[in-house]
Design a protein around this motif. Sequence first.
Motif, short mmCIF file in Angstrom:
data_model
loop_
_atom_site.label_atom_id
_atom_site.label_comp_id
_atom_site.label_asym_id
_atom_site.label_seq_id
_atom_site.Cartn_x
_atom_site.Cartn_y
_atom_site.Cartn_z
N GLU A 36 47.66 -28.78 -66.76
CA GLU A 36 46.83 -29.31 -65.73
C GLU A 36 45.28 -28.92 -66.18
N PHE A 37 44.48 -29.90 -66.30
CA PHE A 37 43.20 -29.44 -66.57
C PHE A 37 42.42 -28.76 -65.49
N LEU A 38 41.69 -27.54 -66.24
CA LEU A 38 40.71 -26.85 -65.79
C LEU A 38 39.27 -26.94 -65.66
N ILE A 39 39.00 -26.94 -67.05
CA ILE A 39 37.28 -27.02 -67.18
C ILE A 39 37.33 -27.64 -68.54
N TYR A 40 36.32 -28.21 -68.82
CA TYR A 40 35.75 -28.47 -70.37
C TYR A 40 34.28 -28.18 -70.70
N PHE A 41 34.06 -27.43 -71.63
CA PHE A 41 32.95 -27.20 -72.17
C PHE A 41 32.50 -28.03 -73.52
N GLN A 42 31.24 -28.27 -73.63
CA GLN A 42 30.62 -29.00 -74.52
C GLN A 42 29.53 -28.14 -74.96
N GLY A 43 29.65 -27.42 -76.06
CA GLY A 43 28.74 -26.23 -76.65
C GLY A 43 28.89 -25.26 -75.64
N THR A 44 27.76 -24.84 -75.13
CA THR A 44 27.89 -23.46 -74.43
C THR A 44 28.16 -24.05 -72.81
N GLY A 45 27.68 -25.11 -72.49
CA GLY A 45 27.73 -25.50 -71.10
C GLY A 45 28.99 -26.12 -70.46
N ALA A 46 29.31 -25.56 -69.35
CA ALA A 46 30.65 -26.27 -68.70
C ALA A 46 30.37 -27.69 -68.10
N ALA A 47 30.60 -28.72 -68.90
CA ALA A 47 30.38 -30.03 -68.64
C ALA A 47 31.14 -30.60 -67.45
N ASP A 48 32.26 -30.18 -67.18
CA ASP A 48 33.08 -30.50 -66.01
C ASP A 48 34.07 -29.27 -65.63
N ASP A 49 34.00 -28.70 -64.53
CA ASP A 49 34.82 -27.59 -63.97
C ASP A 49 35.45 -27.94 -62.96
N SER A 50 35.60 -29.40 -62.74
CA SER A 50 36.17 -29.77 -61.53
C SER A 50 37.71 -29.45 -61.26
N GLY A 51 38.41 -28.98 -62.22
CA GLY A 51 39.59 -28.78 -62.24
C GLY A 51 39.94 -27.30 -61.76
N LEU A 52 38.91 -26.45 -61.74
CA LEU A 52 39.14 -25.10 -61.07
C LEU A 52 39.64 -25.08 -60.02
N PRO A 53 40.49 -24.24 -59.60
CA PRO A 53 41.20 -24.48 -58.32
C PRO A 53 40.34 -23.90 -57.05
N ASN A 54 39.75 -22.58 -57.37
CA ASN A 54 38.81 -22.11 -56.39
C ASN A 54 38.03 -20.97 -57.00
N ASP A 55 36.98 -20.44 -56.42
CA ASP A 55 35.90 -19.69 -56.89
C ASP A 55 36.43 -18.22 -57.50
N ARG A 56 37.71 -18.22 -57.54
CA ARG A 56 38.38 -16.95 -58.15
C ARG A 56 38.21 -17.16 -59.71
N PHE A 57 38.41 -18.44 -60.09
CA PHE A 57 38.34 -18.79 -61.47
C PHE A 57 36.89 -19.00 -61.95
N PHE A 58 36.67 -18.48 -63.17
CA PHE A 58 35.42 -18.78 -63.72
C PHE A 58 35.57 -18.93 -65.54
N ALA A 59 34.72 -19.30 -65.94
CA ALA A 59 34.97 -19.51 -67.63
C ALA A 59 33.61 -19.62 -68.13
N VAL A 60 33.45 -18.88 -69.23
CA VAL A 60 32.19 -18.80 -70.05
C VAL A 60 32.31 -19.28 -71.54
#
Lengths: 115, 112
Positions: free
Chosen positions: A44-68
């Motif tokens: 199940e998709f969570l997040i997509y990065f293009q380079g350093t930036g998160a281009a789409d984080d719509s799959g993160l289930p809630n604000d407990r999840f974060f990616a860098v």
Amino acid sequence: GAGVSQTPSNKVTEKGKYVELRCDPISGHTALYWYRQSLGQGPEFLIYFQGTGAADDSGLPNDRFFAVRPEGSVSTLKIQRTERGDSAVYLCASSRAGGRGDTQYFGPGTRLTVL
Amino acid sequence: DQQVKQNSPSLSVQEGRISILNCDYTNSMFDYFLWYKKYPAEGPTFLISISSIKDKNEDGRFTVFLNKSAKHLSLHIVPSQPGDSAVYFCAASAESGYALNFGKGTSLLVTP
């Protein structure tokens, strides 16, 4: 060349703890994706990065999840206040440029178990 | 809600015969489809893809067929080999491109 690597391969933690999962993409790949695979389900998709930036984080289930991905290479998925429902295999993938015909290459995953 | 469905959790086929794995989708915005293969303790590996402008794509023993009107695709493996035993995931993406939507997978067992 080396494929996508993920560390650790297994992580066991207690409910309420903080965890970090690491992904090393294929060298030169600008696009990086995180997916989560729960038991008996497909990834199940969570997040997509293009380079350093998160281009789409719509799959993160809630604000407990974060990616860098601070330097556009290695990425870290961070989960705060883990819950038992977070138990799953977390998959990372990378692709050359991120376009639709661009093959996503997956790592072996990190199996997270929250007790 | 599952937008990509693989209704057969498992399939057993004899070596040398044809394996047919099926996949249905509900989102009419999907226009690019892929099959991934997964061995235990490994990540999914890309197998074959098809764009919605085609109805067939072939790569060696693997052929994917797309029926857009039925929102159905299938993967044919001919001839099946024991090394093909794995879980096969169907995936789809919309024009925006990057996020793959996966089915639950079909576990294929090819017996000698």
